[in-house]
Design a protein around this motif. Structure first.
Motif: not given
Length: 416
Positions: A354, A357-358, A369, A371
């Motif tokens: 993701d 998020a990372n 992090i 998906s």
């Protein structure tokens, strides 16, 4: 703050440094921390850090005693000295003698000294710090927390080298593993974060920094790890080579007129990210240089990630199940680029990144992090080795106090 003793002093003694932190037993963030450096050389100094900021002072002498005296003077100024409940000491190598943290006794000091040949740069410094602290604070419990202890759950097939077994029996030649305190802390945090069953989970934890290692953790126990008899084996590190064909080392000694000391310096201080890039061992600087097109920086990061992915895949095979790949340590917690490169090459394990998020996982943030809703997840978990040491110290000190098993160290018992 309670009027009862509730503070834990955590000490990490190096050959030329003394790192410290003071934890309240109910708080993960230290009340104060710092580093005394340049011990044994000119210009010794100590830096104190708390919520008010940092300040650095010169030390009157360049030994560990002067550094610890400065720490204790600071605690006295803050009226914390009488609140010290115990002292926790990080010790790199416990050999096979220590499978967990231990209350310090004369026998424990002797055992640490006995395994010092396995860590000649680290354990003598730890013993020096231990004895100095015991002389200054003889009437409160002291606890040793070993980097190697967590990995003593490995089976013989994981820790033995394929060399004549008398080398293991007579000289202790085997894989011990390191960063155990960090791996143990991060494993517990990951189980809590993801809601995993403490007795039924599988993790591969990548502690990535200037020193780097990865560990397979099953149900809270280390099954295999990348570092070996010394912290040189395994992953590419800041200045350490990680895995290298021993035949290549012999070739360098035969054809390059290099001594064992030369090889030691080459593989521990001139290799790794520094050696491949020809630029620096700092991952942040390498990422900036790679963005600017520096070929050595790009190559160093590629080699770093390739080795990491290869070891993660191998470690995963030591588990019954795989719930998560966990990133921690200075690089693991802050390098979105390294994490993205790594997860992209772990698709065979069912991982998908993701990106948003990372990118958000920097500066102490932790979370998922990846998906993918099913299968193993990729997560970032900030490590906190000092807090883990403080927790072990508080628990063992409590038990010792309750059972009356405290040892009063007379001055002659703590001399080298």
């Amino acid at each position: 703050m309670s009027t009862d003793p509730c503070l834990i002093l955590v000490l990490n003694s190096g050959s030329s440094s003394l790192k410290f932190a003071v934890h309240d037993t109910g708080m993960r963030t230290p009340l104060i921390s710092g580093l005394a450096e340049r011990l044994g050389t000119d210009g010794p100094r100590i830096t104190f850090k708390d919520v008010q900021g940092k300040r650095t002072e010169s030390l009157p002498a360049s030994d560990h005693a002067a550094a610890l005296d400065a720490v204790l003077a600071e605690l006295t100024t803050r009226n914390w000295i009488d609140a010290l409940a115990a002292v926790g000491h990080r010790v790199v190598h416990g050999g096979e003698r220590f499978t967990s943290s231990a209350l310090v006794t004369p026998a424990v000091l002797a055992d640490i000294e006995a395994v010092s040949p396995l860590a000649p740069l680290h354990n003598p410094a730890a013993l020096l710090g231990l004895r100095t602290a015991l002389a200054r604070l003889p009437n409160i419990p002291h606890v040793t927390v070993f980097d190697t202890a967590f990995h003593q759950s490995m089976a013989p097939e994981a820790y033995l080298y394929a060399v004549p077994t008398e080398l293991y029996r007579q000289q202790g030649v085997r894989r011990y593993g390191f960063h155990g305190t960090s791996h143990r802390f991060v494993a517990r945090e990951t189980v809590a974060m993801l809601g995993l069953e403490p007795g039924n989970h599988g993790l591969v934890i990548a502690h990535l920094g200037n020193g780097a290692s990865a560990t397979a953790v099953q149900d809270g126990h280390s099954m295999d790890t990348t570092m070996g008899m010394t912290p040189l084996e395994g992953l590419v590190m800041g200045t350490r080579s990680g895995d290298i064909d021993v035949g290549a080392v012999l070739h360098l000694m035969r054809t390059g007129d290099r001594s064992a000391a030369d090889i030691d310096t080459l593989l521990n201080k001139q290799s790794g990210l520094l050696g491949v890039s020809g630029l620096t061992n700092d991952c942040r600087e390498l990422e900036s240089a790679a963005e600017a097109g520096h070929p050595g920086a790009r190559l160093a990061l590629d080699v770093f990630v390739h080795r990491l992915v290869r070891h993660i895949g191998g470690l995963a095979m030591a588990l019954r199940r795989l719930d998560a790949i966990v990133f921690t340590g200075g690089i693991g917690e802050n390098s979105a680029r390294v994490r993205a490169m790594t997860v992209a090459r772990l698709r065979l394990l069912g991982l998908e990144l993701d990106p948003a998020a990372n990118a958000a996982m920097v500066g102490g943030a932790g979370g998922v992090i990846s998906s993918n809703a099913e299968g193993p997840r990729a997560v970032v978990v900030p490590t906190n080795e000092e807090w883990m040491i403080a927790c072990d110290t508080a628990e063992l000190a409590r038990r010792a106090t309750e059972t009356g098993s405290l040892w009063n160290f007379e001055p002659e018992l703590v001399q080298a």
